[in-house]
Design a protein around this motif. Structure first.
Motif, PDB file in Angstrom:
ATOM      1  N   ARG A   1       6.230  -4.335 -16.795  1.00 59.71           N
ATOM      2  CA  ARG A   1       5.998  -3.078 -17.528  1.00 59.71           C
ATOM      3  C   ARG A   1       4.527  -2.861 -17.850  1.00 59.71           C
ATOM      4  O   ARG A   1       4.070  -1.720 -17.964  1.00 59.71           O
ATOM      5  CB  ARG A   1       6.790  -3.091 -18.842  1.00 59.71           C
ATOM      6  N   TYR A   2       3.776  -3.959 -18.001  1.00 60.09           N
ATOM      7  CA  TYR A   2       2.391  -3.867 -18.452  1.00 60.09           C
ATOM      8  C   TYR A   2       1.380  -4.031 -17.319  1.00 60.09           C
ATOM      9  O   TYR A   2       0.178  -3.965 -17.573  1.00 60.09           O
ATOM     10  CB  TYR A   2       2.136  -4.925 -19.528  1.00 60.09           C
ATOM     11  N   TYR A   3       1.828  -4.225 -16.083  1.00 57.94           N
ATOM     12  CA  TYR A   3       0.902  -4.484 -14.982  1.00 57.94           C
ATOM     13  C   TYR A   3       1.050  -3.481 -13.839  1.00 57.94           C
ATOM     14  O   TYR A   3       0.700  -3.774 -12.709  1.00 57.94           O
ATOM     15  CB  TYR A   3       1.104  -5.915 -14.462  1.00 57.94           C
ATOM     16  N   HIS A   4       1.531  -2.284 -14.147  1.00 57.03           N
ATOM     17  CA  HIS A   4       1.666  -1.254 -13.126  1.00 57.03           C
ATOM     18  C   HIS A   4       0.307  -0.695 -12.704  1.00 57.03           C
ATOM     19  O   HIS A   4      -0.707  -0.840 -13.403  1.00 57.03           O
ATOM     20  CB  HIS A   4       2.506  -0.092 -13.660  1.00 57.03           C
ATOM     21  N   LEU A   5       0.318  -0.004 -11.578  1.00 54.28           N
ATOM     22  CA  LEU A   5      -0.776   0.847 -11.136  1.00 54.28           C
ATOM     23  C   LEU A   5      -0.268   2.284 -11.108  1.00 54.28           C
ATOM     24  O   LEU A   5       0.803   2.557 -10.554  1.00 54.28           O
ATOM     25  CB  LEU A   5      -1.264   0.441  -9.748  1.00 54.28           C
ATOM     26  N   LEU A   6      -1.025   3.196 -11.709  1.00 50.57           N
ATOM     27  CA  LEU A   6      -0.628   4.600 -11.715  1.00 50.57           C
ATOM     28  C   LEU A   6      -0.483   5.109 -10.287  1.00 50.57           C
ATOM     29  O   LEU A   6      -1.349   4.893  -9.444  1.00 50.57           O
ATOM     30  CB  LEU A   6      -1.669   5.441 -12.456  1.00 50.57           C
ATOM     31  N   GLY A   7       0.641   5.755 -10.019  1.00 51.48           N
ATOM     32  CA  GLY A   7       0.868   6.346  -8.710  1.00 51.48           C
ATOM     33  C   GLY A   7       1.466   5.422  -7.688  1.00 51.48           C
ATOM     34  O   GLY A   7       1.813   5.856  -6.587  1.00 51.48           O
ATOM     35  N   ILE A   8       1.600   4.133  -7.994  1.00 50.67           N
ATOM     36  CA  ILE A   8       2.187   3.183  -7.046  1.00 50.67           C
ATOM     37  C   ILE A   8       3.546   2.701  -7.540  1.00 50.67           C
ATOM     38  O   ILE A   8       4.538   2.767  -6.820  1.00 50.67           O
ATOM     39  CB  ILE A   8       1.240   2.005  -6.787  1.00 50.67           C
ATOM     40  N   SER A   9       3.604   2.195  -8.764  1.00 49.10           N
ATOM     41  CA  SER A   9       4.868   1.612  -9.232  1.00 49.10           C
ATOM     42  C   SER A   9       5.296   2.087 -10.610  1.00 49.10           C
ATOM     43  O   SER A   9       6.387   1.746 -11.058  1.00 49.10           O
ATOM     44  CB  SER A   9       4.746   0.082  -9.248  1.00 49.10           C
TER      45      SER A   9
ATOM     46  N   GLN B   1       6.380   4.824 -11.860  1.00 47.69           N
ATOM     47  CA  GLN B   1       7.520   5.722 -11.972  1.00 47.69           C
ATOM     48  C   GLN B   1       8.780   5.177 -11.295  1.00 47.69           C
ATOM     49  O   GLN B   1       9.797   5.868 -11.228  1.00 47.69           O
ATOM     50  CB  GLN B   1       7.172   7.088 -11.359  1.00 47.69           C
ATOM     51  N   ALA B   2       8.732   3.952 -10.812  1.00 45.04           N
ATOM     52  CA  ALA B   2       9.865   3.425 -10.045  1.00 45.04           C
ATOM     53  C   ALA B   2      11.063   3.106 -10.923  1.00 45.04           C
ATOM     54  O   ALA B   2      12.212   3.335 -10.527  1.00 45.04           O
ATOM     55  CB  ALA B   2       9.427   2.177  -9.281  1.00 45.04           C
ATOM     56  N   PHE B   3      10.842   2.565 -12.133  1.00 44.36           N
ATOM     57  CA  PHE B   3      11.924   2.188 -13.038  1.00 44.36           C
ATOM     58  C   PHE B   3      11.557   2.631 -14.457  1.00 44.36           C
ATOM     59  O   PHE B   3      10.378   2.708 -14.811  1.00 44.36           O
ATOM     60  CB  PHE B   3      12.145   0.669 -13.044  1.00 44.36           C
ATOM     61  N   ASN B   4      12.582   2.863 -15.278  1.00 47.74           N
ATOM     62  CA  ASN B   4      12.325   3.158 -16.685  1.00 47.74           C
ATOM     63  C   ASN B   4      13.079   2.204 -17.601  1.00 47.74           C
ATOM     64  O   ASN B   4      13.261   2.479 -18.785  1.00 47.74           O
ATOM     65  CB  ASN B   4      12.691   4.607 -17.020  1.00 47.74           C
ATOM     66  N   ALA B   5      13.538   1.064 -17.074  1.00 46.22           N
ATOM     67  CA  ALA B   5      14.249   0.057 -17.850  1.00 46.22           C
ATOM     68  C   ALA B   5      13.298  -1.074 -18.220  1.00 46.22           C
ATOM     69  O   ALA B   5      12.126  -1.079 -17.842  1.00 46.22           O
ATOM     70  CB  ALA B   5      15.438  -0.469 -17.062  1.00 46.22           C
ATOM     71  N   ARG B   6      13.812  -2.067 -18.966  1.00 37.70           N
ATOM     72  CA  ARG B   6      12.954  -3.175 -19.365  1.00 37.70           C
ATOM     73  C   ARG B   6      12.490  -3.988 -18.161  1.00 37.70           C
ATOM     74  O   ARG B   6      11.353  -4.455 -18.108  1.00 37.70           O
ATOM     75  CB  ARG B   6      13.678  -4.102 -20.349  1.00 37.70           C
ATOM     76  N   TYR B   7      13.360  -4.153 -17.158  1.00 38.21           N
ATOM     77  CA  TYR B   7      12.982  -4.902 -15.967  1.00 38.21           C
ATOM     78  C   TYR B   7      12.489  -3.943 -14.900  1.00 38.21           C
ATOM     79  O   TYR B   7      13.205  -3.032 -14.481  1.00 38.21           O
ATOM     80  CB  TYR B   7      14.167  -5.723 -15.462  1.00 38.21           C
ATOM     81  N   GLN B   8      11.246  -4.164 -14.474  1.00 39.01           N
ATOM     82  CA  GLN B   8      10.590  -3.276 -13.530  1.00 39.01           C
ATOM     83  C   GLN B   8       9.951  -4.097 -12.419  1.00 39.01           C
ATOM     84  O   GLN B   8       9.905  -5.328 -12.486  1.00 39.01           O
ATOM     85  CB  GLN B   8       9.564  -2.404 -14.266  1.00 39.01           C
ATOM     86  N   ILE B   9       9.465  -3.413 -11.384  1.00 38.46           N
ATOM     87  CA  ILE B   9       8.920  -4.104 -10.212  1.00 38.46           C
ATOM     88  C   ILE B   9       7.518  -3.583  -9.922  1.00 38.46           C
ATOM     89  O   ILE B   9       7.231  -2.392 -10.130  1.00 38.46           O
ATOM     90  CB  ILE B   9       9.849  -3.925  -8.983  1.00 38.46           C
ATOM     91  N   ILE B  10       6.646  -4.481  -9.484  1.00 37.61           N
ATOM     92  CA  ILE B  10       5.268  -4.116  -9.169  1.00 37.61           C
ATOM     93  C   ILE B  10       4.804  -4.860  -7.921  1.00 37.61           C
ATOM     94  O   ILE B  10       5.311  -5.947  -7.615  1.00 37.61           O
ATOM     95  CB  ILE B  10       4.294  -4.448 -10.315  1.00 37.61           C
ATOM     96  N   PRO B  11       3.821  -4.304  -7.210  1.00 37.74           N
ATOM     97  CA  PRO B  11       3.055  -5.114  -6.256  1.00 37.74           C
ATOM     98  C   PRO B  11       1.958  -5.842  -7.042  1.00 37.74           C
ATOM     99  O   PRO B  11       0.908  -5.280  -7.357  1.00 37.74           O
ATOM    100  CB  PRO B  11       2.482  -4.081  -5.296  1.00 37.74           C
ATOM    101  N   ALA B  12       2.208  -7.081  -7.402  1.00 40.20           N
ATOM    102  CA  ALA B  12       1.253  -7.812  -8.239  1.00 40.20           C
ATOM    103  C   ALA B  12      -0.071  -8.044  -7.524  1.00 40.20           C
ATOM    104  O   ALA B  12      -1.139  -8.019  -8.154  1.00 40.20           O
ATOM    105  CB  ALA B  12       1.853  -9.144  -8.682  1.00 40.20           C
ATOM    106  N   GLN B  13      -0.021  -8.277  -6.210  1.00 41.51           N
ATOM    107  CA  GLN B  13      -1.224  -8.402  -5.400  1.00 41.51           C
ATOM    108  C   GLN B  13      -0.909  -7.955  -3.981  1.00 41.51           C
ATOM    109  O   GLN B  13       0.189  -8.177  -3.485  1.00 41.51           O
ATOM    110  CB  GLN B  13      -1.733  -9.848  -5.349  1.00 41.51           C
ATOM    111  N   ALA B  14      -1.879  -7.338  -3.342  1.00 36.73           N
ATOM    112  CA  ALA B  14      -1.772  -6.983  -1.925  1.00 36.73           C
ATOM    113  C   ALA B  14      -3.194  -6.770  -1.421  1.00 36.73           C
ATOM    114  O   ALA B  14      -3.747  -5.669  -1.509  1.00 36.73           O
ATOM    115  CB  ALA B  14      -0.932  -5.731  -1.720  1.00 36.73           C
TER     116      ALA B  14
END
Length: 422
Positions: free
Chosen positions: A117-125, A127-140
């Motif tokens: 929830r705290y490590y998103h990038l605007l425009g990438i991840s 808006q994908a989820f609005n629950a407590r458990y969310q997903i991000i590309p942590a590194q690429a």
């Protein structure tokens, strides 16, 4: 066009003087067995590894705050509730930092859990989820060792990058505690789209620099202002007969949202982040660290300064005692906040809509955290299991009452996490 010129100019400067902090070591296994006599491309392909970790924990609060939130905590924000913090998978082809010529690699990492929830990038991840458990590309990112400028060369990375400032990493295996310091949450950036690198000037001196779109922003409408930001710093290695390392890293650029301040003010209002970290290895079992941080934001007219001290003592097989003590001064009360919904933090970064949050008046925070880590390797080559209990005392040192839904000047929490690396 003006913004494009900024990026082109910045990229040119980066290739001249580039730097970043090293990534933490990960549990990983090779996807392919090495083959004697393989050609260069086949050997490169066989160097790819896959790994990951699972991390879950709880932060218990006997005071049971009415809003259910442990004030000043991101990772352990929900009081008395166990949660899956991270389920992480990564695929890495590391570069050879000792190569005499060119060496290329990459890092891909995806992360699912409450920490995301705290490590998103605007425009990438975001808006994908609005629950407590969310997903991000942590590194690429693509990685390279380049034989440029000096005999020792340059380490470069470009893409989605973890921010290099401070000692407390997103990877739970690379930090001493389950919870973060105030400095690690409010006075250092989290994630970037950009380029970073290290110029190895001498065995003692590394020059650090980089350029990116901003803290947790990307491009176009997904950048909360129209200007880039960047890093500059220095790393001093092998001091005091190899026992001491000192890193000074500064960051500068606009970080406030045009939706909150207006485009002109947001584009011109600089934020300055400055972090000084010293690490001293007293012995093979005892390590001391000290961090000094100062942040100033012209747009918010806010600043904060802090001192954090750490001690790590490996006192028995598989057991390490950890101490952290911190004094953090939020001079305006605009930096330290707790976000009351699962999307609130990133809404605050974007500045597009009001973010439900709990804040406090100007406060000097004191925090003491004590913990023990039991960590056991699963195999000789890869994998680990760790249990990391901790107790923590937070207190306002100037009489304000920011804790437990505004009821108390102090807060006592205990808990910790369990990690499985593979």
């Amino acid at each position: 066009m003006a913004r494009l010129r900024h990026y082109v100019t910045g990229i040119a400067l980066v290739f001249a003087t580039f730097g970043t902090a090293p990534q933490p070591a990960r549990a990983a296994v090779s996807l392919f067995a090495p083959a004697p006599g393989a050609d260069a491309f086949e050997q490169w392909w066989r160097g790819i590894t896959i790994g990951g970790h699972i991390d879950g924990g709880i932060t218990a609060n006997p005071a049971r705050p009415d809003n259910g939130i442990n004030f000043g905590n991101f990772i352990g924000d929900h009081a008395n509730q166990a949660q899956l913090n991270q389920f992480d998978l990564n695929v890495i082809r590391p570069v050879d930092p000792d190569a005499r010529g060119y060496s290329f690699g990459f890092t891909l990492e995806a992360n699912y859990g409450s920490d995301s929830r705290y490590y998103h990038l605007l425009g990438i991840s975001d808006q994908a989820f609005n629950a407590r458990y969310q997903i991000i590309p942590a590194q690429a990112h693509v990685d390279a060792h380049l034989p440029w400028f000096t005999k020792r060369g340059v380490e470069m990375q470009a893409g989605i990058l973890q921010a290099p400032m401070g000692p407390e990493a997103f990877d739970p295996n690379a930090r001493p505690f389950y919870t973060f310091s105030y400095t690690g949450e409010y006075s250092v950036p989290f994630e970037h789209v950009g380029m970073m690198a290290t110029i190895h000037v001498t065995p003692m001196i590394d020059v650090l620099t980089g350029i990116d779109t901003g803290n947790q922003t990307t491009f176009g409408r997904n950048d909360n202002n129209a200007e880039p930001a960047g890093y500059a710093g220095i790393n001093l290695n092998n001091l005091a007969h190899g026992k001491l390392t000192i890193t000074e890293l500064s960051r500068f650029g606009p970080e406030d949202s045009r939706y909150a301040l207006g485009a002109r003010q947001a584009n011109g209002a600089m934020r300055f982040w400055n972090d000084l970290l010293a690490t001293y290895h007293v012995s093979d079992t005892l390590t001391l660290m000290g961090e000094f941080n100062y942040l100033h934001d012209n747009g918010l007219r806010a600043d904060a300064e802090s001192v954090v001290t750490y001690l790590s003592w490996h006192f028995a097989k598989n057991l390490t005692f950890n101490y952290r003590g911190e004094i953090y001064r939020d001079n305006t009360g605009l930096l330290v906040s707790s976000f009351l919904s699962d999307e609130a933090y990133m809404r605050g970064i974007a500045g597009t809509t009001p973010a439900p949050a709990e804040s406090a008046p100007p406060t000097t925070y004191g925090a003491l955290t004590l913990g023990v880590t039991w960590r056991k390797p699963l195999t000789e080559k890869a994998g680990y299991f760790a249990i990391r209990p901790e107790i923590r005392f937070d207190r306002s040192l100037n009489g304000t009452s920011p804790f437990n839904d505004g009821r108390n000047t102090g807060m006592f929490t205990f808990g910790g996490d369990m990690m499985l690396g593979f």
